[in-house]
Write a protein that holds these residues in place. Structure first.
Motif, PDB file in Angstrom:
ATOM      1  N   ASN A 185       0.830  -1.212   0.000  1.00 10.59           N
ATOM      2  CA  ASN A 185       0.000   0.000   0.000  1.00 10.59           C
ATOM      3  C   ASN A 185       0.862   1.259   0.000  1.00 10.59           C
ATOM      4  O   ASN A 185       0.544   2.236  -0.687  1.00 10.59           O
ATOM      5  CB  ASN A 185      -0.935   0.010   1.209  1.00 10.59           C
ATOM      6  CG  ASN A 185      -2.033  -1.023   1.095  1.00 10.59           C
ATOM      7  OD1 ASN A 185      -2.296  -1.542   0.020  1.00 10.59           O
ATOM      8  ND2 ASN A 185      -2.654  -1.336   2.220  1.00 10.59           N
ATOM      9  N   VAL A 186       1.937   1.243   0.774  1.00  2.52           N
ATOM     10  CA  VAL A 186       2.826   2.403   0.832  1.00  2.52           C
ATOM     11  C   VAL A 186       3.502   2.615  -0.525  1.00  2.52           C
ATOM     12  O   VAL A 186       3.617   3.752  -0.998  1.00  2.52           O
ATOM     13  CB  VAL A 186       3.882   2.224   1.951  1.00  2.52           C
ATOM     14  CG1 VAL A 186       4.977   3.268   1.852  1.00  2.52           C
ATOM     15  CG2 VAL A 186       3.217   2.284   3.310  1.00  2.52           C
ATOM     16  N   ILE A 187       3.916   1.542  -1.178  1.00  4.40           N
ATOM     17  CA  ILE A 187       4.574   1.652  -2.480  1.00  4.40           C
ATOM     18  C   ILE A 187       3.594   2.192  -3.519  1.00  4.40           C
ATOM     19  O   ILE A 187       3.918   3.106  -4.288  1.00  4.40           O
ATOM     20  CB  ILE A 187       5.154   0.295  -2.913  1.00  4.40           C
ATOM     21  CG1 ILE A 187       6.328  -0.084  -2.018  1.00  4.40           C
ATOM     22  CG2 ILE A 187       5.578   0.325  -4.372  1.00  4.40           C
ATOM     23  CD1 ILE A 187       6.836  -1.494  -2.217  1.00  4.40           C
ATOM     24  N   VAL A 188       2.378   1.669  -3.543  1.00  6.93           N
ATOM     25  CA  VAL A 188       1.370   2.132  -4.502  1.00  6.93           C
ATOM     26  C   VAL A 188       0.988   3.590  -4.216  1.00  6.93           C
ATOM     27  O   VAL A 188       0.891   4.413  -5.139  1.00  6.93           O
ATOM     28  CB  VAL A 188       0.132   1.217  -4.476  1.00  6.93           C
ATOM     29  CG1 VAL A 188      -1.003   1.808  -5.295  1.00  6.93           C
ATOM     30  CG2 VAL A 188       0.494  -0.167  -4.997  1.00  6.93           C
ATOM     31  N   ALA A 189       0.797   3.918  -2.944  1.00 12.96           N
ATOM     32  CA  ALA A 189       0.448   5.302  -2.591  1.00 12.96           C
ATOM     33  C   ALA A 189       1.567   6.261  -2.973  1.00 12.96           C
ATOM     34  O   ALA A 189       1.306   7.366  -3.469  1.00 12.96           O
ATOM     35  CB  ALA A 189       0.152   5.393  -1.094  1.00 12.96           C
ATOM     36  N   GLY A 190       2.806   5.865  -2.739  1.00 11.19           N
ATOM     37  CA  GLY A 190       3.931   6.720  -3.123  1.00 11.19           C
ATOM     38  C   GLY A 190       4.006   6.932  -4.628  1.00 11.19           C
ATOM     39  O   GLY A 190       4.253   8.038  -5.102  1.00 11.19           O
ATOM     40  N   GLY A 191       3.772   5.868  -5.380  1.00  9.80           N
ATOM     41  CA  GLY A 191       3.778   5.993  -6.839  1.00  9.80           C
ATOM     42  C   GLY A 191       2.666   6.889  -7.344  1.00  9.80           C
ATOM     43  O   GLY A 191       2.875   7.737  -8.216  1.00  9.80           O
ATOM     44  N   LEU A 192       1.469   6.708  -6.805  1.00  8.87           N
ATOM     45  CA  LEU A 192       0.341   7.549  -7.221  1.00  8.87           C
ATOM     46  C   LEU A 192       0.540   9.010  -6.830  1.00  8.87           C
ATOM     47  O   LEU A 192       0.242   9.925  -7.609  1.00  8.87           O
ATOM     48  CB  LEU A 192      -0.962   7.022  -6.612  1.00  8.87           C
ATOM     49  CG  LEU A 192      -1.471   5.700  -7.185  1.00  8.87           C
ATOM     50  CD1 LEU A 192      -2.660   5.202  -6.378  1.00  8.87           C
ATOM     51  CD2 LEU A 192      -1.847   5.854  -8.642  1.00  8.87           C
ATOM     52  N   THR A 193       1.045   9.225  -5.633  1.00  9.88           N
ATOM     53  CA  THR A 193       1.300  10.594  -5.183  1.00  9.88           C
ATOM     54  C   THR A 193       2.353  11.266  -6.050  1.00  9.88           C
ATOM     55  O   THR A 193       2.190  12.427  -6.455  1.00  9.88           O
ATOM     56  CB  THR A 193       1.746  10.596  -3.709  1.00  9.88           C
ATOM     57  OG1 THR A 193       0.733   9.967  -2.925  1.00  9.88           O
ATOM     58  CG2 THR A 193       1.983  12.000  -3.202  1.00  9.88           C
ATOM     59  N   SER A 194       3.398  10.542  -6.382  1.00  6.23           N
ATOM     60  CA  SER A 194       4.436  11.084  -7.260  1.00  6.23           C
ATOM     61  C   SER A 194       3.868  11.435  -8.623  1.00  6.23           C
ATOM     62  O   SER A 194       4.179  12.486  -9.191  1.00  6.23           O
ATOM     63  CB  SER A 194       5.577  10.080  -7.425  1.00  6.23           C
ATOM     64  OG  SER A 194       6.173   9.800  -6.194  1.00  6.23           O
ATOM     65  N   PHE A 195       3.029  10.571  -9.155  1.00  3.25           N
ATOM     66  CA  PHE A 195       2.424  10.824 -10.462  1.00  3.25           C
ATOM     67  C   PHE A 195       1.540  12.069 -10.417  1.00  3.25           C
ATOM     68  O   PHE A 195       1.626  12.939 -11.294  1.00  3.25           O
ATOM     69  CB  PHE A 195       1.601   9.611 -10.900  1.00  3.25           C
ATOM     70  CG  PHE A 195       0.827   9.842 -12.161  1.00  3.25           C
ATOM     71  CD1 PHE A 195       1.473   9.841 -13.388  1.00  3.25           C
ATOM     72  CD2 PHE A 195      -0.535  10.084 -12.118  1.00  3.25           C
ATOM     73  CE1 PHE A 195       0.762  10.071 -14.554  1.00  3.25           C
ATOM     74  CE2 PHE A 195      -1.249  10.310 -13.271  1.00  3.25           C
ATOM     75  CZ  PHE A 195      -0.599  10.304 -14.503  1.00  3.25           C
TER      76      PHE A 195
END
Length: 63
Positions: free
Chosen positions: A16-26
């Protein structure tokens, strides 16, 4: 597909942290790209300023 198998081995919170970080970066990337692209030149404001200057000049000539 070694990368996917390593991702599935992670704990759910880590995923979840990895996906959230990727989405936030995008999202931030798109936001800053858009603000940079839109904020380059303000053609509408320049046109409004020219119109107001012309209007003031016309009023000064009329008086």
């Amino acid at each position: 597909m070694a990368g996917i198998s390593r991702f599935s081995a992670l704990a759910p919170k880590t995923k979840n942290v990895i996906v959230a970080g990727g989405l936030t970066s995008f999202v931030f990337g798109v936001y800053f790209y858009t603000m940079r692209a839109v904020g380059g030149t303000d053609e509408v404001q320049v046109a409004i300023d020219k119109f107001e200057d012309n209007k003031r000049q016309d009023e000064a000539k009329a008086n």
